[in-house]
Enzyme design. Sequence first.
Site, PDB file in Angstrom:
ATOM      1  N   GLU A 239      48.394  29.006  34.151  1.00  0.00           N
ATOM      2  CA  GLU A 239      48.876  29.149  32.756  1.00  0.00           C
ATOM      3  C   GLU A 239      48.917  30.612  32.311  1.00  0.00           C
ATOM      4  O   GLU A 239      49.506  30.915  31.273  1.00  0.00           O
ATOM      5  CB  GLU A 239      48.024  28.294  31.799  1.00  0.00           C
ATOM      6  CG  GLU A 239      46.649  28.841  31.431  1.00  0.00           C
ATOM      7  CD  GLU A 239      45.589  28.664  32.518  1.00  0.00           C
ATOM      8  OE1 GLU A 239      45.920  28.204  33.632  1.00  0.00           O
ATOM      9  OE2 GLU A 239      44.427  29.013  32.241  1.00  0.00           O
TER      10      GLU A 239
ATOM     11  N   CYS B 240      39.797  26.238  36.129  1.00  0.00           N
ATOM     12  CA  CYS B 240      38.600  27.078  36.023  1.00  0.00           C
ATOM     13  C   CYS B 240      37.437  26.335  35.346  1.00  0.00           C
ATOM     14  O   CYS B 240      36.870  25.448  35.962  1.00  0.00           O
ATOM     15  CB  CYS B 240      38.970  28.393  35.347  1.00  0.00           C
ATOM     16  SG  CYS B 240      37.872  29.728  35.818  1.00  0.00           S
TER      17      CYS B 240
ATOM     18  N   HIS C 262      44.210  30.261  37.370  1.00  0.00           N
ATOM     19  CA  HIS C 262      44.857  30.003  36.068  1.00  0.00           C
ATOM     20  C   HIS C 262      46.380  30.133  36.157  1.00  0.00           C
ATOM     21  O   HIS C 262      46.916  31.180  35.763  1.00  0.00           O
ATOM     22  CB  HIS C 262      44.396  31.051  35.046  1.00  0.00           C
ATOM     23  CG  HIS C 262      42.951  30.991  34.690  1.00  0.00           C
ATOM     24  ND1 HIS C 262      42.476  30.274  33.607  1.00  0.00           N
ATOM     25  CD2 HIS C 262      41.868  31.556  35.258  1.00  0.00           C
ATOM     26  CE1 HIS C 262      41.171  30.407  33.524  1.00  0.00           C
ATOM     27  NE2 HIS C 262      40.769  31.192  34.521  1.00  0.00           N
TER      28      HIS C 262
END
Length: 216
Positions: free
Chosen positions: A191, A89, A189
Amino acid sequence: MMPLNIGVIAMQGAFREHCRMVVRCGAQAQAVRRAPAPDDAPLQGLDRFDGLIIPGGESTVIGKMLAESGLLSAVAACGRQGMPIYGSCAGMILLCDEIEGPGGDLLDQPRLGLLRARVRRNAFGRQKESFVSHIPVKGVAEDMEAVFIRAPAITAVGKEVEVLAETCVCGVTLPSAIRQGRLLATSFHPELTEDTRFHAFFLSLCQDYARQKAAA
Ligand code: GLN
């Protein structure tokens, strides 16, 4: 397998989540807030790492803080020397060499400029237009949960850039994951999910790099 040490840029944004993923994949993660060895120009001690991650957050803030700490040029030098770098991002925005606003106007903000790609900030709309999608990511997974939060999209790439995933933006399909050698960038994302496959893929590039460093 060599033990890997990954530096996660921790100026602002979702760095803890990346550290958690790296550790879940069996590597060591170290948050980087300032140059680990400020006297050791031009890499400023970052060469102790086998790879670097730049998290999501606010690209203008992270870029400014990287520039002020002297790390912007050190991270760029690491990338040019072949160290794997993954940006998600805002991290994707910072890796690209051309940055445009949501309207397509070119922006002048600090960047690493390592990826031959043009990126559009907030291409998928504002915070309330954030969404989760399931997309195939080439070489990584047939079906990945992809979380988009005020996410950028890639609007042009150089011939050295490989598109790993695409997502539809306002009826137009644009790249949302790209690779240039050992540099990776995603609009989304991984994560923020429980799926470690993208990080494991990044760590496989770090493993190659670590082996090459050890042999040199
Ligand atoms: N919109 C942010 C930017 O332009 C990126 C958002 C994110 O990293 N989740 O920097």
